[in-house]
Design a protein around this motif. Sequence first.
Motif, PDB file in Angstrom:
ATOM      1  N   ILE A 226      59.311 -54.827  95.107  1.00  6.77           N
ATOM      2  CA  ILE A 226      59.998 -53.800  94.522  1.00  6.77           C
ATOM      3  C   ILE A 226      61.199 -54.235  93.665  1.00  6.77           C
ATOM      4  CG2 ILE A 226      60.726 -51.225  94.764  1.00  6.77           C
ATOM      5  CD1 ILE A 226      59.202 -51.064  97.459  1.00  6.77           C
ATOM      6  N   SER A 227      61.065 -54.044  92.689  1.00 11.39           N
ATOM      7  CA  SER A 227      62.064 -54.346  91.529  1.00 11.39           C
ATOM      8  C   SER A 227      62.654 -55.657  91.818  1.00 11.39           C
ATOM      9  CB  SER A 227      63.071 -53.426  91.544  1.00 11.39           C
ATOM     10  OG  SER A 227      62.759 -51.919  91.048  1.00 11.39           O
ATOM     11  N   GLU A 248      63.937 -45.543  88.309  1.00 15.94           N
ATOM     12  CA  GLU A 248      62.789 -45.941  88.454  1.00 15.94           C
ATOM     13  C   GLU A 248      62.521 -47.441  89.193  1.00 15.94           C
ATOM     14  OE1 GLU A 248      60.098 -45.703  84.409  1.00 15.94           O
ATOM     15  OE2 GLU A 248      60.736 -47.933  84.616  1.00 15.94           O
ATOM     16  N   LEU A 249      61.650 -47.618  89.795  1.00 13.81           N
ATOM     17  CA  LEU A 249      61.288 -48.749  90.351  1.00 13.81           C
ATOM     18  C   LEU A 249      59.980 -49.353  90.122  1.00 13.81           C
ATOM     19  CD1 LEU A 249      62.168 -47.630  94.222  1.00 13.81           C
ATOM     20  CD2 LEU A 249      63.744 -48.796  92.492  1.00 13.81           C
ATOM     21  N   SER A 250      60.124 -50.816  90.159  1.00 16.26           N
ATOM     22  CA  SER A 250      58.961 -51.670  89.442  1.00 16.26           C
ATOM     23  C   SER A 250      58.093 -52.130  90.971  1.00 16.26           C
ATOM     24  CB  SER A 250      59.412 -52.745  88.827  1.00 16.26           C
ATOM     25  OG  SER A 250      58.095 -53.605  88.429  1.00 16.26           O
ATOM     26  N   ALA A 263      55.316 -48.528  87.812  1.00 16.92           N
ATOM     27  CA  ALA A 263      56.889 -48.065  87.542  1.00 16.92           C
ATOM     28  C   ALA A 263      56.607 -46.902  88.353  1.00 16.92           C
ATOM     29  CB  ALA A 263      56.976 -47.737  86.370  1.00 16.92           C
ATOM     30  N   VAL A 264      57.472 -46.717  89.461  1.00 15.23           N
ATOM     31  CA  VAL A 264      57.740 -45.469  90.399  1.00 15.23           C
ATOM     32  C   VAL A 264      58.863 -44.873  90.561  1.00 15.23           C
ATOM     33  CG1 VAL A 264      56.767 -44.326  92.563  1.00 15.23           C
ATOM     34  CG2 VAL A 264      55.458 -46.257  91.688  1.00 15.23           C
ATOM     35  N   THR A 265      59.169 -43.512  90.213  1.00 17.67           N
ATOM     36  CA  THR A 265      60.575 -42.969  90.220  1.00 17.67           C
ATOM     37  C   THR A 265      60.513 -42.183  91.705  1.00 17.67           C
ATOM     38  OG1 THR A 265      60.802 -43.094  87.937  1.00 17.67           O
ATOM     39  CG2 THR A 265      62.175 -41.541  89.204  1.00 17.67           C
ATOM     40  N   GLY A 277      65.624 -40.998  98.333  1.00 16.86           N
ATOM     41  CA  GLY A 277      64.374 -40.990  97.592  1.00 16.86           C
ATOM     42  C   GLY A 277      63.248 -40.789  98.322  1.00 16.86           C
ATOM     43  N   LEU A 278      62.028 -40.170  97.635  1.00 17.19           N
ATOM     44  CA  LEU A 278      60.754 -40.076  98.516  1.00 17.19           C
ATOM     45  C   LEU A 278      59.571 -40.230  97.094  1.00 17.19           C
ATOM     46  CD1 LEU A 278      61.193 -36.993 100.893  1.00 17.19           C
ATOM     47  CD2 LEU A 278      61.082 -39.397 101.578  1.00 17.19           C
ATOM     48  N   ILE A 279      58.504 -41.000  97.628  1.00 11.70           N
ATOM     49  CA  ILE A 279      57.510 -41.165  96.641  1.00 11.70           C
ATOM     50  C   ILE A 279      56.307 -40.526  97.093  1.00 11.70           C
ATOM     51  CG2 ILE A 279      58.549 -43.377  95.775  1.00 11.70           C
ATOM     52  CD1 ILE A 279      56.573 -44.968  97.304  1.00 11.70           C
TER      53      ILE A 279
END
Length: 420
Positions: A226-227, A248-250, A263-265, A277-279
Amino acid sequence: MNTVIAFVLIFGALVFFHELGHLIFAKRAGILCREFAIGFGPKVFSFKKNETVYTIRLLPIGGFVRMAGEDPEVIEVKAGYYVGLLFDDNGHVNKIILNNKDKYPEAKVIEVEHADLEHEMFITGYEQGEETLERFEVSKTSFFVVDGEEIQIAPYDRQFSSKTLGQRTLAIVAGPLMNFLLAFVVLFALGFIQGAPINEPVLGELTPDGSALEAGLKEGDIVKSISGQPVDEWTDVVQIVRENPGKELSFVIDRNGETLKYAVTPEPRKVGEETIGLIGVYSPVEKTMLSSIKFGAVETFQWTKEILLSIGKLITGQFSIDMLSGPVGIYDMTGKIAQTGITNLLNWTALLSINLGIMNLLPIPALDGGRLLFLAIEAVRGKPIDRQKEGIVHFIGFALLMLLMLVVTWNDIQRFFFNG
């Protein structure tokens, strides 16, 4: 109504399995168990099977198995008593009528000279109008009859105190152990049905409104990094996501052998004073027998440790008695948890079962732990403490427990009905 049903079912299960542990091992040791009760106070329902009366009582604050000889026997036949005798086909006394003898015209009425209803099982006396002393053999399965109710006589070899120290200890400790076993079984079932969490960097179920699904991630994706940060465990994924709300995380993932990048924020979520943070991804689970067994054992151990730490804080004054909950508080919490779904309700049941097992093992008079303490003292002394003295200690302990229950219940009532 749902709260009432949930509370009754949970309470009934916890007490039933606890007392069942006592009953099974007491009967295996040959102890006469006169009553198996759920609740205290007046009887609501009862039936008799073999030697034991099974009852449901009005007050939902526990239960008990009445073992012969665990406390001093309450009925004695002394010299000078007039009793009625009824006989079986072998000529042995099978019923000793203590009052209302006129209702049993077929009974032989005697004035008692001597009675041994524990060891040699006989009674001697004079029949009315006779001067000859007679001896009558008493059956080992005979009964006292008091106000028309039959109470089985317990020969010494059927009494709690006649058994070995190991048998008595097992009969007492089996109750709390059954609560731990019940918790393990419930948690094992949860792990088997919904899957046991595993610490692998694999995405579990995705929520429909989460940023992970929106970005294109799928259940079963293996997270590689992740990133730029390598990921080896699920806890690594959770930590990185929690620490980056709104950033934003890769995600580099492995999907069926193919390497992909998304890409997930993480969505910001306020938890207390902290923003995390939660996804929208659940932890990965595994639905196997072995993983479910491990899940049940680990969760049972973890909850046990947490409860013991809480008891330690209560003893050291870090918790106050006002923080304790009694039946009213448990009822209220059960209703709230029941609204969140069966999974949380089963987890709550396991927690309560472990709590009941631990509390009963505390060395407090009238509880199983108090009785185990007396057995430990007996093991050290090489002889038991006088049963009447032990009975007084347990009676005082029970009275204090009832007082504590009243205080805790009053606190619950004030908390939930007066303070909103």
